[in-house]
Write an enzyme that holds these catalytic residues in place. Structure first.
Site, PDB file in Angstrom:
ATOM      1  N   HIS A  12       0.928  -1.700   0.195  1.00 30.12           N
ATOM      2  CA  HIS A  12      -0.030  -0.657  -0.225  1.00 30.12           C
ATOM      3  C   HIS A  12       0.648   0.986   0.047  1.00 30.12           C
ATOM      4  O   HIS A  12       0.555   2.119   0.677  1.00 30.12           O
ATOM      5  CB  HIS A  12      -1.062  -0.030   1.453  1.00 30.12           C
ATOM      6  CG  HIS A  12      -0.282  -0.252   2.884  1.00 30.12           C
ATOM      7  ND1 HIS A  12      -0.630  -0.951   3.814  1.00 30.12           N
ATOM      8  CD2 HIS A  12       0.528   0.544   3.041  1.00 30.12           C
ATOM      9  CE1 HIS A  12      -0.594  -0.151   4.400  1.00 30.12           C
ATOM     10  NE2 HIS A  12       0.736   0.174   4.617  1.00 30.12           N
ATOM     11  N   HIS A  59      -1.873   4.474   9.246  1.00 27.20           N
ATOM     12  CA  HIS A  59      -0.546   4.916  10.228  1.00 27.20           C
ATOM     13  C   HIS A  59      -0.678   5.603  10.720  1.00 27.20           C
ATOM     14  O   HIS A  59      -0.706   7.096  10.223  1.00 27.20           O
ATOM     15  CB  HIS A  59       0.292   5.132   8.698  1.00 27.20           C
ATOM     16  CG  HIS A  59       0.266   3.546   8.388  1.00 27.20           C
ATOM     17  ND1 HIS A  59      -0.900   3.865   7.355  1.00 27.20           N
ATOM     18  CD2 HIS A  59       1.445   3.598   7.654  1.00 27.20           C
ATOM     19  CE1 HIS A  59      -0.164   2.199   6.259  1.00 27.20           C
ATOM     20  NE2 HIS A  59       1.605   2.357   7.198  1.00 27.20           N
ATOM     21  N   HIS A 193       9.860  -4.266   4.106  1.00 26.25           N
ATOM     22  CA  HIS A 193      10.938  -2.784   4.436  1.00 26.25           C
ATOM     23  C   HIS A 193      10.756  -2.073   5.414  1.00 26.25           C
ATOM     24  O   HIS A 193      10.484  -2.882   6.983  1.00 26.25           O
ATOM     25  CB  HIS A 193       9.525  -2.003   3.820  1.00 26.25           C
ATOM     26  CG  HIS A 193       8.357  -1.670   4.410  1.00 26.25           C
ATOM     27  ND1 HIS A 193       7.980  -2.322   5.048  1.00 26.25           N
ATOM     28  CD2 HIS A 193       8.338  -0.871   4.051  1.00 26.25           C
ATOM     29  CE1 HIS A 193       6.325  -1.609   5.368  1.00 26.25           C
ATOM     30  NE2 HIS A 193       5.994  -0.780   4.425  1.00 26.25           N
ATOM     31  N   GLU A 240       4.064  -5.227   8.822  1.00 22.01           N
ATOM     32  CA  GLU A 240       2.895  -5.653   7.976  1.00 22.01           C
ATOM     33  C   GLU A 240       1.776  -6.435   6.922  1.00 22.01           C
ATOM     34  O   GLU A 240       1.026  -6.615   6.714  1.00 22.01           O
ATOM     35  CB  GLU A 240       2.671  -4.287   7.410  1.00 22.01           C
ATOM     36  CG  GLU A 240       3.300  -2.896   7.026  1.00 22.01           C
ATOM     37  CD  GLU A 240       3.134  -2.093   6.430  1.00 22.01           C
ATOM     38  OE1 GLU A 240       2.749  -0.462   7.018  1.00 22.01           O
ATOM     39  OE2 GLU A 240       3.106  -2.762   4.921  1.00 22.01           O
TER      40      GLU A 240
HETATM   41  C1  DHB Z   1       5.863   2.971   2.856  1.00 23.93           C
HETATM   42  C2  DHB Z   1       5.525   2.422   2.819  1.00 23.93           C
HETATM   43  C3  DHB Z   1       4.602   1.760   3.876  1.00 23.93           C
HETATM   44  O1  DHB Z   1       3.577   0.323   3.286  1.00 23.93           O
HETATM   45  C4  DHB Z   1       4.061   2.702   3.559  1.00 23.93           C
HETATM   46  O2  DHB Z   1       3.001   2.568   4.793  1.00 23.93           O
HETATM   47  C5  DHB Z   1       4.978   4.014   4.325  1.00 23.93           C
HETATM   48  C6  DHB Z   1       6.077   4.639   2.907  1.00 23.93           C
HETATM   49  C7  DHB Z   1       7.402   3.216   0.882  1.00 23.93           C
HETATM   50  O3  DHB Z   1       7.331   2.820   1.149  1.00 23.93           O
HETATM   51  O4  DHB Z   1       7.659   4.580   1.101  1.00 23.93           O
HETATM   52 FE    FE Z   2       2.024   1.049   5.552  1.00 20.05          FE
END
Ligand code: DHB
Ligand code: FE
Length: 281
Positions: A12, A59, A193, A240
């Site tokens: 997302h 978030h 990530h 996540e």
């Molecule tokens: C990014 C990914 C995410 O899931 C998020 O909530 C905010 C930023 C990103 O890849 O920058």
């Molecule tokens: Fe996210």
């Protein structure tokens, strides 16, 4: 009985939403990624579900850091896009499905899942970006939306197993519903990530690929991935991915994987994963 007709696992990433909003999807930076979204959009259009249960994390947009429900179900009749600091995203307000959502709340709570009930909920990029990935830029989303928020931003988040069990609970709850809605379930977020600290920018393609393989073929094993493993192998935001386990649990034991795409997306810090599962049998 409402029927689950499909499941989508998708990142997302906010930058993907911005690329759609600003009509940049055909620019060289983005074209390849969006070309790979096209088959899923066609599949979803043909499937024509009545309702999407979108499993995502807020978030700190709707709930702030003062109140962090582990699981929160949106039972409102509409959900506005949240203002995440740049005004509300110019995407449609999502129509809810309050009667079905209240049924889910009742069945799940009586089944032992202590959900928070959200009578009002602005949906942030966690929910609106997957809708854009699946549907492009319509005037109205083509199905009603039931948002299901999972806490993955403040330790301790729920385990992958708990999320998988919640998905199975959703499946049971839908089977006892009087209506005949066709339901698609989105599991969103991830993949590996880390947005902060020394390892910011971490992407672990081996982990992500093994996750996708196991999600389809051996969800019990993937559901058993514990928090330290996510943190070590998938970075601080890799957690996540537990939200994909809700989707997987809702699809039932046997699924057919009908689509997969994986690439590190532009303007993001994570790999963009996309998988489509259909219940078999
Ligand atoms: C990014 C990914 C995410 O899931 C998020 O909530 C905010 C930023 C990103 O890849 O920058
Ligand atoms: Fe996210």
């Amino acid at each position: 009985m409402a029927e689950i007709v499909g499941g989508i696992g998708t990142s997302h990433i906010p930058g993907i939403g911005a690329a759609i909003d600003r009509d940049k999807t055909q620019e060289p930076l983005w074209k390849n990624l969006f070309d790979h979204y096209e088959p899923v959009r066609e599949w979803l259009q043909e499937l024509a579900p009545d309702v999407a249960i979108v499993v995502y994390n807020d978030h700190a947009s709707a709930f702030s850091m003062q109140l962090i429900p582990t699981f929160a179900l949106g039972v409102a009749d509409r959900f506005l896009p949240a203002d995440e600091g740049y005004g509300r995203r110019q995407v449609p307000t999502a129509a809810g499905s309050p009667e079905l959502a209240w049924h889910l709340a009742e069945r799940l709570i009586l089944d032992g899942f202590d959900l928070t009930i959200a009578n009002e909920l602005d949906i942030d990029h966690g929910c609106t970006v997957p809708l854009s990935i699946g549907c492009g830029k319509p005037d109205q989303w083509p199905f009603a939306v039931i948002p299901l928020c999972v806490n993955v931003i403040q330790y301790p988040p729920p385990t992958g197993k708990r999320c998988h069990d919640l998905g199975a609970g959703i499946r049971r709850a839908l089977s006892s519903w009087d209506g005949d809605e066709r339901v698609v379930v989105f599991g969103t977020g991830g993949m590996s990530h880390q947005l902060q600290g020394e390892r910011a920018g971490l992407v672990n393609a081996d982990f992500d690929t093994a996750f996708l393989d196991g999600l389809t073929a051996d969800p019990g094993q993937i559901a058993a991935i514990d928090h330290p493993t996510y943190l070590r192998d998938a970075g601080s935001e890799g957690i996540e991915l537990v939200m994909w386990m809700v989707m997987r649990g809702a699809l039932g034991d046997d699924v057919t994987e009908t689509y997969r795409h994986y690439q590190v997306a532009a303007a993001s810090n994570t790999a963009a994963g996309l998988i489509v599962l259909e219940p078999s049998g």
